[in-house]
Design an enzyme around this catalytic site. Structure first.
Site, PDB file in Angstrom:
ATOM      1  N   ARG A  91      56.542  27.577  85.164  1.00  0.00           N
ATOM      2  CA  ARG A  91      55.037  27.452  85.083  1.00  0.00           C
ATOM      3  C   ARG A  91      55.051  25.869  84.359  1.00  0.00           C
ATOM      4  O   ARG A  91      55.587  25.765  83.158  1.00  0.00           O
ATOM      5  CB  ARG A  91      54.255  28.291  84.335  1.00  0.00           C
ATOM      6  CG  ARG A  91      52.837  27.908  84.131  1.00  0.00           C
ATOM      7  CD  ARG A  91      52.338  28.745  83.219  1.00  0.00           C
ATOM      8  NE  ARG A  91      50.823  28.304  83.027  1.00  0.00           N
ATOM      9  CZ  ARG A  91      50.270  28.558  81.841  1.00  0.00           C
ATOM     10  NH1 ARG A  91      50.784  28.959  80.933  1.00  0.00           N
ATOM     11  NH2 ARG A  91      48.913  27.916  81.776  1.00  0.00           N
TER      12      ARG A  91
ATOM     13  N   HIS B 204      44.758  26.653  85.743  1.00  0.00           N
ATOM     14  CA  HIS B 204      44.653  28.059  86.226  1.00  0.00           C
ATOM     15  C   HIS B 204      44.887  28.170  87.687  1.00  0.00           C
ATOM     16  O   HIS B 204      44.587  29.175  88.618  1.00  0.00           O
ATOM     17  CB  HIS B 204      43.325  28.887  85.974  1.00  0.00           C
ATOM     18  CG  HIS B 204      43.150  29.155  84.478  1.00  0.00           C
ATOM     19  ND1 HIS B 204      41.988  29.170  83.988  1.00  0.00           N
ATOM     20  CD2 HIS B 204      44.062  29.822  83.845  1.00  0.00           C
ATOM     21  CE1 HIS B 204      42.220  29.529  82.577  1.00  0.00           C
ATOM     22  NE2 HIS B 204      43.429  29.943  82.446  1.00  0.00           N
TER      23      HIS B 204
ATOM     24  N   ARG C   6      37.922  28.506  72.596  1.00  0.00           N
ATOM     25  CA  ARG C   6      37.613  27.151  72.993  1.00  0.00           C
ATOM     26  C   ARG C   6      36.121  26.981  73.408  1.00  0.00           C
ATOM     27  O   ARG C   6      35.803  27.981  73.811  1.00  0.00           O
ATOM     28  CB  ARG C   6      38.326  26.705  74.037  1.00  0.00           C
ATOM     29  CG  ARG C   6      39.891  26.366  73.758  1.00  0.00           C
ATOM     30  CD  ARG C   6      40.482  25.904  75.142  1.00  0.00           C
ATOM     31  NE  ARG C   6      41.721  27.109  75.219  1.00  0.00           N
ATOM     32  CZ  ARG C   6      42.315  27.225  76.335  1.00  0.00           C
ATOM     33  NH1 ARG C   6      42.147  26.588  77.618  1.00  0.00           N
ATOM     34  NH2 ARG C   6      43.343  28.036  76.369  1.00  0.00           N
TER      35      ARG C   6
ATOM     36  N   GLU D 157      49.920  35.931  88.066  1.00  0.00           N
ATOM     37  CA  GLU D 157      50.430  34.320  88.134  1.00  0.00           C
ATOM     38  C   GLU D 157      52.121  34.408  88.491  1.00  0.00           C
ATOM     39  O   GLU D 157      52.572  33.357  88.940  1.00  0.00           O
ATOM     40  CB  GLU D 157      50.157  33.409  87.069  1.00  0.00           C
ATOM     41  CG  GLU D 157      48.583  33.366  87.135  1.00  0.00           C
ATOM     42  CD  GLU D 157      47.923  32.926  85.707  1.00  0.00           C
ATOM     43  OE1 GLU D 157      47.427  33.938  84.822  1.00  0.00           O
ATOM     44  OE2 GLU D 157      47.741  31.620  85.439  1.00  0.00           O
TER      45      GLU D 157
END
Ligand code: ADP
Length: 399
Positions: A90, A179, A240, A383
């Site tokens: 990734r 993402h 965040r 993922e």
């Protein structure tokens, strides 16, 4: 021919890995090394339903990867280098250079290094992971899969910020989005549930985990997404802020003398649910809200309202909508959030089914009412499988 892929995901101080079949998604082993570089790191290796956990000092990423390989040696399964189709990595930021996964070579390493200013927290770790894996698996193809790649299909009017031309052309200031591997996986899976080709679908996908973002996906391709140049923009997240008035940096600097680093840190690590409710875990926020806690109630409301606004915005961006799709830890498991975000939208053709929404399940499923024009789906993301799948496709294509 083997379909076995080792997927590596390096964060700023952690390594997550999974050994799996890229074609079927079936995992042989998963694991993680947390707190790399600190006094004591936690290594967790899970195989055959057993978790093997240990504390040990892990100095750097190379040490972390060697520790993981050591865990494979001790607890299994054996990783025979000849029996590995690829190592899938990734990589968070591919800038506007990568719309597809690519085989790693020296030139790619230089390019990822050039992109470090765009992702100072993530790309250095990803780069180190690529270098270490090239050393440890010199004969196995290494494939980089970029979080940003899926969004490279966004039209110019969606990715362009209204800023001076020099910022955009010289400094690569634009919306990139993140993402992407999750959106690729979830969009395909949603189309399967809807029983139509992904090319014929219009979806609003909500990836709500610790980091959270929304995407408008037409025909399996991203047409807009809420994260921007960095993963700070958009939805409220664990720590965040998401969307803000961009003048806040200047205001805090002038009024309080705060440095840009201090302000960035606060917006990345001390804001979101944590800033609003003192807890970044959505479950805790929900529990405290149910017990009448005012700060948790406000945090929940701000979070849900932001999700709702993006659903409306992306519905309009797409023009027509087949499904709203929830994924990520919060999206998959919080029925109360899904209900709050989509409540009262029957005029838009979105009608939830309370019972389906509240049923506990780990499967991809409908949570909308039978007559709802727009389906509401919950689709668990994967993922690692998507990275393995893409890595395998690249390796097969190159053979
Ligand atoms: P990451 O982005 O790190 O992969 P996840 O997708 O696992 O994270 O999402 C983590 C978030 O999901 C946390 O805020 C967690 O509280 C939330 N979550 C997990 N299970 C539930 C649940 N049953 N109800 C509400 N929130 C949940």
């Amino acid at each position: 021919m083997t379909d076995r892929v080792l997927v590596l995901n390096l964060g700023s101080s952690s390594l997550k890995y999974r050994l799996l079949d890229g074609a079927t998604g079936v995992a042989e082993a998963t694991g993680s090394v947390e707190r790399i570089g600190e006094d004591s790191a936690t290594l967790m290796h899970s195989v055959g339903g057993h978790d093997h956990t240990e504390e040990r000092h892990v100095t750097d990423f190379e040490d972390a990867l060697r520790s993981a390989l050591d865990a494979f040696d001790r607890h299994g399964p054996a990783i025979d280098r000849d029996d590995l189709a690829a190592v899938g990595h990734r990589v968070v930021h591919g800038g506007d250079l990568f719309a597809e996964p690519v085989v790693v070579d020296d030139r790619l390493l230089d390019t990822v290094e050039d992109l470090v200013p765009l992702a100072p927290l993530h790309n250095p770790a990803n780069l180190e992971g690529l270098r270490v894996a090239l050393r440890l698996f010199p004969d196995v193809p290494q494939v980089a899969v970029f979080d940003t790649a899926f969004h490279q299909t966004m039209p110019e009017h969606a990715y362009t910020y209204a800023v001076p031309v020099a910022w955009r052309e010289k400094h690569r200031i634009r919306r990139y989005g993140f993402h992407g591997t999750s959106y690729a996986f979830v969009s395909r899976r949603a189309a399967e549930l809807l029983d139509r080709p992904v090319e014929d679908t219009n979806l609003v996908v909500l990836h709500l985990g610790n980091g959270a973002s929304a995407a408008a996906v037409r025909g399996g391709r991203s047409v807009d997404t809420s994260m921007g140049l960095t993963p700070l923009e958009g939805l409220v997240m664990g720590t965040r802020s998401g969307d803000l008035d961009p003048a806040i940096h200047g205001h805090l600097h002038r009024e309080l003398g705060w440095s840009l680093e201090e302000i960035d840190r606060a917006l990345y690590r001390e804001s979101g649910l944590l800033g609003l409710a003192g807890a970044n875990d959505f479950r805790e926020v929900t529990q405290r809200r149910a017990a009448g806690d005012e700060a948790a109630t406000l945090a929940f409301d701000v979070y849900a309202y932001r999700v709702r606004k993006y659903v409306g915005a992306y519905y309009a961006a797409l023009g027509e909508l087949d499904a709203v799709v929830f994924t990520g830890g919060v999206g998959q498991h919080s029925a109360v959030l899904r209900a709050a975000a989509l409540d009262g939208l029957s005029r838009l053709g979105i009608v939830m089914d309370a019972q389906r929404n509240e049923a506990r399940s780990f499967d991809a499923r409908f949570v909308s009412a039978d007559g709802s024009d727009v389906a509401v789906l919950v689709v668990p993301t994967d993922e690692e499988w998507e990275i393995a799948r893409q890595a395998l496709a690249v390796v097969r294509g190159a053979q």
